[in-house]
Design a protein around this motif. Structure first.
Motif, PDB file in Angstrom:
ATOM      1  N   HIS A  94      -2.834 -48.875  27.516  1.00 30.45           N
ATOM      2  CA  HIS A  94      -1.978 -50.057  27.529  1.00 30.45           C
ATOM      3  C   HIS A  94      -1.985 -50.801  26.197  1.00 30.45           C
ATOM      4  O   HIS A  94      -0.958 -51.348  25.788  1.00 30.45           O
ATOM      5  N   ARG A  95      -3.105 -50.841  25.515  1.00 31.64           N
ATOM      6  CA  ARG A  95      -3.139 -51.553  24.232  1.00 31.64           C
ATOM      7  C   ARG A  95      -2.171 -50.931  23.234  1.00 31.64           C
ATOM      8  O   ARG A  95      -1.504 -51.631  22.473  1.00 31.64           O
ATOM      9  N   GLN A  96      -2.097 -49.604  23.234  1.00 33.63           N
ATOM     10  CA  GLN A  96      -1.209 -48.900  22.301  1.00 33.63           C
ATOM     11  C   GLN A  96       0.177 -48.650  22.900  1.00 33.63           C
ATOM     12  O   GLN A  96       1.063 -48.162  22.206  1.00 33.63           O
ATOM     13  N   GLN A  97       0.349 -48.933  24.191  1.00 34.09           N
ATOM     14  CA  GLN A  97       1.606 -48.682  24.902  1.00 34.09           C
ATOM     15  C   GLN A  97       2.046 -47.227  24.723  1.00 34.09           C
ATOM     16  O   GLN A  97       3.184 -46.921  24.365  1.00 34.09           O
ATOM     17  N   ARG A  98       1.114 -46.341  25.014  1.00 31.77           N
ATOM     18  CA  ARG A  98       1.362 -44.903  24.909  1.00 31.77           C
ATOM     19  C   ARG A  98       0.837 -44.198  26.157  1.00 31.77           C
ATOM     20  O   ARG A  98      -0.117 -44.653  26.793  1.00 31.77           O
ATOM     21  N   GLY A 172       0.339 -46.336  36.782  1.00 34.24           N
ATOM     22  CA  GLY A 172       1.672 -45.836  36.475  1.00 34.24           C
ATOM     23  C   GLY A 172       2.772 -46.863  36.576  1.00 34.24           C
ATOM     24  O   GLY A 172       3.890 -46.623  36.109  1.00 34.24           O
ATOM     25  N   SER A 173       2.484 -48.031  37.151  1.00 31.49           N
ATOM     26  CA  SER A 173       3.540 -49.021  37.371  1.00 31.49           C
ATOM     27  C   SER A 173       3.887 -49.820  36.123  1.00 31.49           C
ATOM     28  O   SER A 173       4.935 -50.467  36.078  1.00 31.49           O
ATOM     29  N   ARG A 174       3.024 -49.780  35.100  1.00 34.88           N
ATOM     30  CA  ARG A 174       3.258 -50.584  33.895  1.00 34.88           C
ATOM     31  C   ARG A 174       3.713 -49.761  32.699  1.00 34.88           C
ATOM     32  O   ARG A 174       3.997 -50.320  31.639  1.00 34.88           O
ATOM     33  N   SER A 175       3.795 -48.451  32.845  1.00 40.00           N
ATOM     34  CA  SER A 175       3.967 -47.594  31.669  1.00 40.00           C
ATOM     35  C   SER A 175       5.318 -46.889  31.597  1.00 40.00           C
ATOM     36  O   SER A 175       5.485 -45.960  30.804  1.00 40.00           O
ATOM     37  N   ALA A 176       6.290 -47.325  32.381  1.00 41.55           N
ATOM     38  CA  ALA A 176       7.579 -46.624  32.426  1.00 41.55           C
ATOM     39  C   ALA A 176       8.260 -46.579  31.062  1.00 41.55           C
ATOM     40  O   ALA A 176       8.957 -45.603  30.741  1.00 41.55           O
ATOM     41  N   ASP A 177       8.070 -47.610  30.237  1.00 47.47           N
ATOM     42  CA  ASP A 177       8.748 -47.678  28.943  1.00 47.47           C
ATOM     43  C   ASP A 177       7.860 -47.250  27.773  1.00 47.47           C
ATOM     44  O   ASP A 177       8.262 -47.371  26.613  1.00 47.47           O
ATOM     45  N   TYR A 178       6.661 -46.765  28.053  1.00 41.24           N
ATOM     46  CA  TYR A 178       5.762 -46.357  26.975  1.00 41.24           C
ATOM     47  C   TYR A 178       6.228 -45.031  26.365  1.00 41.24           C
ATOM     48  O   TYR A 178       6.808 -44.180  27.052  1.00 41.24           O
ATOM     49  N   HIS A 180       5.578 -41.269  24.939  1.00 42.46           N
ATOM     50  CA  HIS A 180       4.682 -40.188  25.341  1.00 42.46           C
ATOM     51  C   HIS A 180       4.269 -39.366  24.126  1.00 42.46           C
ATOM     52  O   HIS A 180       5.071 -39.127  23.219  1.00 42.46           O
ATOM     53  N   ILE A 181       3.012 -38.940  24.130  1.00 43.52           N
ATOM     54  CA  ILE A 181       2.473 -38.070  23.086  1.00 43.52           C
ATOM     55  C   ILE A 181       1.876 -36.846  23.763  1.00 43.52           C
ATOM     56  O   ILE A 181       1.098 -36.973  24.716  1.00 43.52           O
ATOM     57  N   ALA A 190      -3.357 -37.247  13.459  1.00 48.16           N
ATOM     58  CA  ALA A 190      -4.779 -37.591  13.475  1.00 48.16           C
ATOM     59  C   ALA A 190      -5.048 -39.078  13.292  1.00 48.16           C
ATOM     60  O   ALA A 190      -6.066 -39.583  13.778  1.00 48.16           O
ATOM     61  N   TYR A 191      -4.160 -39.789  12.601  1.00 54.44           N
ATOM     62  CA  TYR A 191      -4.450 -41.191  12.303  1.00 54.44           C
ATOM     63  C   TYR A 191      -3.618 -42.155  13.144  1.00 54.44           C
ATOM     64  O   TYR A 191      -3.620 -43.352  12.889  1.00 54.44           O
ATOM     65  N   ASP A 192      -2.936 -41.639  14.147  1.00 52.60           N
ATOM     66  CA  ASP A 192      -2.233 -42.509  15.083  1.00 52.60           C
ATOM     67  C   ASP A 192      -3.272 -43.223  15.953  1.00 52.60           C
ATOM     68  O   ASP A 192      -4.168 -42.582  16.507  1.00 52.60           O
ATOM     69  N   PRO A 193      -3.198 -44.552  16.095  1.00 55.46           N
ATOM     70  CA  PRO A 193      -4.215 -45.282  16.871  1.00 55.46           C
ATOM     71  C   PRO A 193      -4.355 -44.788  18.307  1.00 55.46           C
ATOM     72  O   PRO A 193      -5.469 -44.733  18.842  1.00 55.46           O
ATOM     73  N   ALA A 194      -3.240 -44.417  18.941  1.00 57.38           N
ATOM     74  CA  ALA A 194      -3.318 -43.928  20.316  1.00 57.38           C
ATOM     75  C   ALA A 194      -4.014 -42.578  20.380  1.00 57.38           C
ATOM     76  O   ALA A 194      -4.808 -42.314  21.293  1.00 57.38           O
TER      77      ALA A 194
END
Length: 214
Positions: A94-98, A172-178, A180-181, A190-194
């Protein structure tokens, strides 16, 4: 006091990993009744000031015939059992929204063998854990663990229902707009925070020896 907060956060992460997929030999598929449950998780590091309150979180666990999901504040794990028997995982950060997607093939490449029966029962693979059970719904009512010799973690069942109440915030209810990786693409990110956050969880779970870029 920053070190004390970090110690409690690390202990909560360790408890979370210990109560996610049990990484022993894969067992035959087991089916348990659908249920939603809320747990209180408290951590006492043994190093806090006398009289200080333990750090607490609430987790939400959801079990369905082909889906097991756990939410614990800043992150979630959503496991899906596919018709052909394969299992996939989504880590929600959730912090990274990913949302990090682990395909059945990627989990196999990481040599992750998921014990679906243990996962479905929120069972801890830690042999030193003290566990009390609710046999009616096949879930623990209380788990007590001691980590690193001094940190005590308690996981206590607050309530459960066959259908989650409308006011529960479900995995799963808060991540519909996140965004995806794909976990298979970590080497190129490698240096992506998520990616770094997900790899750190993988390392703690024993799935990787080290994170990319370290």
């Amino acid at each position: 006091m920053r070190w004390a907060c970090e110690a409690r956060r690390a202990a909560l992460t360790a408890a979370w990993l210990a109560c996610s997929a049990a990484l022993a030999q894969a067992s035959p598929g087991a089916d348990y009744p659908s249920v939603a449950a809320r747990y209180r998780v408290s951590v006492d590091t043994g190093r806090d000031a006398p009289g200080s309150a333990p750090r607490e979180q609430q987790w939400v666990f959801v079990r369905e015939p082909h889906r097991v999901a756990v939410s614990k504040g800043d992150s979630e794990e959503i496991w899906q059992r596919l018709p052909g028997g394969g299992i996939t995982l989504q880590r929600v950060l959730h912090r990274q929204q990913r949302v990090i997607d682990y395909s059945a093939g990627e989990l196999a490449a990481l040599q992750v063998e998921v014990d679906w029966a243990a996962l479905s029962r929120l069972a801890s693979p830690e042999p030193a854990a003290s566990t009390e059970w609710n046999d009616a719904v096949q879930l623990p009512t209380r788990i007590t663990q001691r980590l690193n010799g001094h940190t005590q973690v308690r996981i206590e069942l607050l309530d459960w229902a066959t259908t989650a109440p409308a006011d529960w915030v479900l995995p799963g209810s808060r991540s519909a707009d996140y965004l995806h990786i794909d976990a298979a693409d970590f080497g190129d990110m490698a240096y992506d925070p998520a990616v770094r956050a997900a790899e750190a969880l993988d390392v703690q779970a024993g799935w990787r020896r080290h994170a990319h870029g370290h």
